[in-house]
Design an enzyme around this catalytic site. Sequence first.
Site, PDB file in Angstrom:
ATOM      1  N   CYS A 112       0.821  -1.223   0.000  1.00 29.68           N
ATOM      2  CA  CYS A 112       0.000   0.000   0.000  1.00 29.68           C
ATOM      3  C   CYS A 112       0.853   1.271   0.000  1.00 29.68           C
ATOM      4  CB  CYS A 112      -0.937   0.016   1.195  1.00 29.68           C
ATOM      5  SG  CYS A 112      -1.889  -1.482   1.345  1.00 29.68           S
ATOM      6  N   HIS A 236      -3.451   7.028   3.021  1.00 30.51           N
ATOM      7  CA  HIS A 236      -3.836   5.738   2.432  1.00 30.51           C
ATOM      8  C   HIS A 236      -5.237   5.403   2.951  1.00 30.51           C
ATOM      9  CE1 HIS A 236      -4.114   1.658   1.315  1.00 30.51           C
ATOM     10  NE2 HIS A 236      -3.749   1.139   2.474  1.00 30.51           N
ATOM     11  N   ASN A 266     -10.297  -0.394   0.421  1.00 27.99           N
ATOM     12  CA  ASN A 266      -8.841  -0.284   0.385  1.00 27.99           C
ATOM     13  C   ASN A 266      -8.342  -0.816  -0.957  1.00 27.99           C
ATOM     14  OD1 ASN A 266      -6.099  -0.568   0.702  1.00 27.99           O
ATOM     15  ND2 ASN A 266      -6.212  -1.578   2.704  1.00 27.99           N
TER      16      ASN A 266
HETATM   17  O1  UT7 Z   1      -3.590  -1.442   3.644  1.00 32.03           O
HETATM   18  C1  UT7 Z   1      -3.313  -2.038   4.874  1.00 32.03           C
HETATM   19  C2  UT7 Z   1      -4.294  -3.140   5.050  1.00 32.03           C
HETATM   20  N1  UT7 Z   1      -4.810  -3.437   6.289  1.00 32.03           N
HETATM   21  C3  UT7 Z   1      -5.374  -2.610   7.183  1.00 32.03           C
HETATM   22  O2  UT7 Z   1      -5.357  -1.432   7.120  1.00 32.03           O
HETATM   23  C4  UT7 Z   1      -6.069  -3.282   8.317  1.00 32.03           C
HETATM   24  C5  UT7 Z   1      -5.898  -2.610   9.636  1.00 32.03           C
HETATM   25  N2  UT7 Z   1      -6.821  -3.183  10.581  1.00 32.03           N
HETATM   26  C6  UT7 Z   1      -8.126  -2.841  10.597  1.00 32.03           C
HETATM   27  O3  UT7 Z   1      -8.548  -2.015   9.808  1.00 32.03           O
HETATM   28  C7  UT7 Z   1      -8.993  -3.457  11.629  1.00 32.03           C
HETATM   29  O4  UT7 Z   1      -8.220  -4.197  12.528  1.00 32.03           O
HETATM   30  C8  UT7 Z   1     -10.118  -4.362  11.031  1.00 32.03           C
HETATM   31  C9  UT7 Z   1     -11.124  -3.520  10.295  1.00 32.03           C
HETATM   32  C10 UT7 Z   1      -9.514  -5.384  10.088  1.00 32.03           C
HETATM   33  C11 UT7 Z   1     -10.830  -5.092  12.151  1.00 32.03           C
HETATM   34  O5  UT7 Z   1     -11.364  -4.169  13.077  1.00 32.03           O
HETATM   35  P1  UT7 Z   1     -11.124  -4.381  14.655  1.00 32.03           P
HETATM   36  O6  UT7 Z   1     -11.847  -3.314  15.338  1.00 32.03           O
HETATM   37  O7  UT7 Z   1      -9.625  -4.444  14.842  1.00 32.03           O
HETATM   38  O8  UT7 Z   1     -11.812  -5.755  14.900  1.00 32.03           O
HETATM   39  P2  UT7 Z   1     -11.190  -7.086  15.492  1.00 32.03           P
HETATM   40  O9  UT7 Z   1     -10.150  -7.664  14.586  1.00 32.03           O
HETATM   41  O10 UT7 Z   1     -10.777  -6.767  16.876  1.00 32.03           O
HETATM   42  O11 UT7 Z   1     -12.443  -8.046  15.484  1.00 32.03           O
HETATM   43  C12 UT7 Z   1     -13.579  -7.805  16.273  1.00 32.03           C
HETATM   44  C13 UT7 Z   1     -14.612  -8.883  16.008  1.00 32.03           C
HETATM   45  C14 UT7 Z   1     -14.078 -10.302  15.989  1.00 32.03           C
HETATM   46  O12 UT7 Z   1     -14.993 -11.108  16.667  1.00 32.03           O
HETATM   47  P3  UT7 Z   1     -14.663 -11.650  18.128  1.00 32.03           P
HETATM   48  O13 UT7 Z   1     -13.425 -12.456  17.982  1.00 32.03           O
HETATM   49  O14 UT7 Z   1     -14.460 -10.419  18.967  1.00 32.03           O
HETATM   50  O15 UT7 Z   1     -15.893 -12.420  18.450  1.00 32.03           O
HETATM   51  C15 UT7 Z   1     -14.081 -10.678  14.517  1.00 32.03           C
HETATM   52  O16 UT7 Z   1     -14.272 -12.043  14.302  1.00 32.03           O
HETATM   53  O17 UT7 Z   1     -15.223  -8.664  14.722  1.00 32.03           O
HETATM   54  C16 UT7 Z   1     -15.264  -9.903  14.006  1.00 32.03           C
HETATM   55  N3  UT7 Z   1     -15.210  -9.634  12.582  1.00 32.03           N
HETATM   56  C17 UT7 Z   1     -16.297  -9.373  11.835  1.00 32.03           C
HETATM   57  N4  UT7 Z   1     -17.615  -9.307  12.146  1.00 32.03           N
HETATM   58  C18 UT7 Z   1     -18.462  -9.005  11.160  1.00 32.03           C
HETATM   59  C19 UT7 Z   1     -14.115  -9.576  11.793  1.00 32.03           C
HETATM   60  N5  UT7 Z   1     -14.483  -9.276  10.533  1.00 32.03           N
HETATM   61  C20 UT7 Z   1     -15.829  -9.152  10.543  1.00 32.03           C
HETATM   62  C21 UT7 Z   1     -16.777  -8.837   9.541  1.00 32.03           C
HETATM   63  N6  UT7 Z   1     -18.067  -8.779   9.904  1.00 32.03           N
HETATM   64  N7  UT7 Z   1     -16.418  -8.605   8.279  1.00 32.03           N
END
Ligand code: UT7
Length: 311
Positions: A112, A236, A266
């Site tokens: 990215c 980004h 993204n």
């Molecule tokens: O270009 C660089 C690329 N990457 C990034 O920029 C990613 C950077 N990270 C992020 O943007 C965030 O970490 C995410 C958007 C990927 C995730 O958000 P978060 O607030 O960090 O959520 P989390 O990983 O802490 O997950 C929270 C919950 C989990 O459930 P449990 O384990 O708490 O029960 C996940 O399983 O949300 C769940 N979850 C979803 N639920 C519904 C993960 N993906 C989804 C989804 N829909 N698509």
Amino acid sequence: MNAGIIGTGHYVPEKVLTNLDMEKIVDTNDEWIRTRTGIEERRIAEDDMDTSDMAYLAAVEALKDANISAEELDMILVATVTPDTPFPSVSCMLQDKLGATRAAAMDLSAACSGFVYGVITAKQFIETNTYKNILVVGVEKLSKITDWTDRNTCVLFGDGAGAAVIGPVSEGKGILSFELGADGSGGKHLLQNEDYISMNGREVFKFAVRQMPESSVNVVEKAGFNKEDVDYLIPHQANIRIMEAAREKLGISQDKMACSVKRYGNTSAASIPIALSEEVKNGKIKTDDLVVLVGFGGGLTWGAIALRWGI
Ligand code: UT7
């Protein structure tokens, strides 16, 4: 000799995949995606449109905007992690499609952060008077390496291309300062595993909310300015919460930050040049504005640029 951006262009595929569409593909919901990421929809390229085709459409617009012909290009740099094939490179395919017969061509892999890395590479050739016009393209067809059964990643990404022509600009304009960085020890958090993207979202998030604000401030200070002097921020477009962290650190208002993550998700290396091209075209970025471009991504990599807009 200062290097600056003398033309921009972008292309996004027509096909829209909304959060409601995503609900039919994986166990997710519109509310989760919007509140955690800011994404409402993303664009997906058709099967017959590959990375080089999107790069071509963005490049044509950038060349027109810069008012130069393809024959005047000395070099083509394409930042992508989703090339049509490992080789020949997308840049060579693009050189042929454009008829840029004089141009050297190479691809650049910095995920990215690739567009920022590309612009800074181009700057070196221009400021040493080696080359005059360099096309830098950030382009991705992430849909082909997306695991459409993994809700942790598939809701985040989209396809698209952004391009900029880098060339000599008058004194005081163009690229004022930059920062590039990498931390290979974090590579395990965001990678292509077998065929698909695999990500530890929380780790990447922690890295990004620290790095994007820090790099943004660093380039402004390196350029000899204060945070208050920044007119426009192009971060980004990965997650609105990460983008907001950079904006708040610079202390600028929401209307001074590009925000296309909502519409395109993204798009990795394409996200900064798409946002830049859109904001120039809709008049948000004006001559003499102090603009900050800042990105982070797989590698891990990061990069930021402070520039004075104009030729
Ligand atoms: O270009 C660089 C690329 N990457 C990034 O920029 C990613 C950077 N990270 C992020 O943007 C965030 O970490 C995410 C958007 C990927 C995730 O958000 P978060 O607030 O960090 O959520 P989390 O990983 O802490 O997950 C929270 C919950 C989990 O459930 P449990 O384990 O708490 O029960 C996940 O399983 O949300 C769940 N979850 C979803 N639920 C519904 C993960 N993906 C989804 C989804 N829909 N698509």
